[in-house]
Design a protein around this motif. Structure first.
Motif, PDB file in Angstrom:
ATOM      1  N   SER A  28       0.823  -1.190  -0.026  1.00  0.00           N
ATOM      2  CA  SER A  28       0.042  -0.089  -0.102  1.00  0.00           C
ATOM      3  C   SER A  28       0.870   1.066  -0.042  1.00  0.00           C
ATOM      4  N   ILE A  29       1.854   1.141   0.862  1.00  0.00           N
ATOM      5  CA  ILE A  29       2.842   2.360   0.902  1.00  0.00           C
ATOM      6  C   ILE A  29       3.526   2.723  -0.416  1.00  0.00           C
ATOM      7  N   VAL A  30       4.199   1.551  -0.970  1.00  0.00           N
ATOM      8  CA  VAL A  30       5.130   1.654  -2.113  1.00  0.00           C
ATOM      9  C   VAL A  30       4.412   1.804  -3.500  1.00  0.00           C
ATOM     10  N   GLY A  31       3.221   0.834  -3.524  1.00  0.00           N
ATOM     11  CA  GLY A  31       2.512   1.181  -4.712  1.00  0.00           C
ATOM     12  C   GLY A  31       2.833  -0.479  -5.595  1.00  0.00           C
ATOM     13  N   VAL A  32       3.501  -1.160  -4.994  1.00  0.00           N
ATOM     14  CA  VAL A  32       4.014  -2.482  -5.596  1.00  0.00           C
ATOM     15  C   VAL A  32       4.060  -3.706  -4.933  1.00  0.00           C
ATOM     16  N   PRO A  33       3.967  -4.754  -5.365  1.00  0.00           N
ATOM     17  CA  PRO A  33       3.910  -5.901  -4.204  1.00  0.00           C
ATOM     18  C   PRO A  33       5.392  -6.140  -3.842  1.00  0.00           C
TER      19      PRO A  33
END
Length: 68
Positions: A28-33
């Protein structure tokens, strides 16, 4: 600039001595798994005053600790 810079800044602003984030929260923070490249990038966190203490693949959590 690495893909984890948003995470490093989030951790730095947290200010806690030690805490845990789930893989979902990191996503959620980074935008990628979160993927295996995290192992390569985690040393960047030292510049922000923290280190990765433990990665639990079973629980899907990462423990962070202030670097002393």
């Amino acid at each position: 600039m690495s893909k984890y810079n948003k995470l490093w800044k989030y951790i730095e602003s947290c200010g806690k001595e030690q805490f845990v984030l789930t893989f979902e929260e990191i996503n959620s923070i980074v935008g990628v798994p979160l993927d295996h490249s995290f192992l390569k990038y985690k040393k960047e966190l030292l510049e922000y005053g923290y280190k990765v203490e433990k990665i639990s693949m079973k629980e899907k959590k990462v423990s962070f600790m202030k670097n002393k």
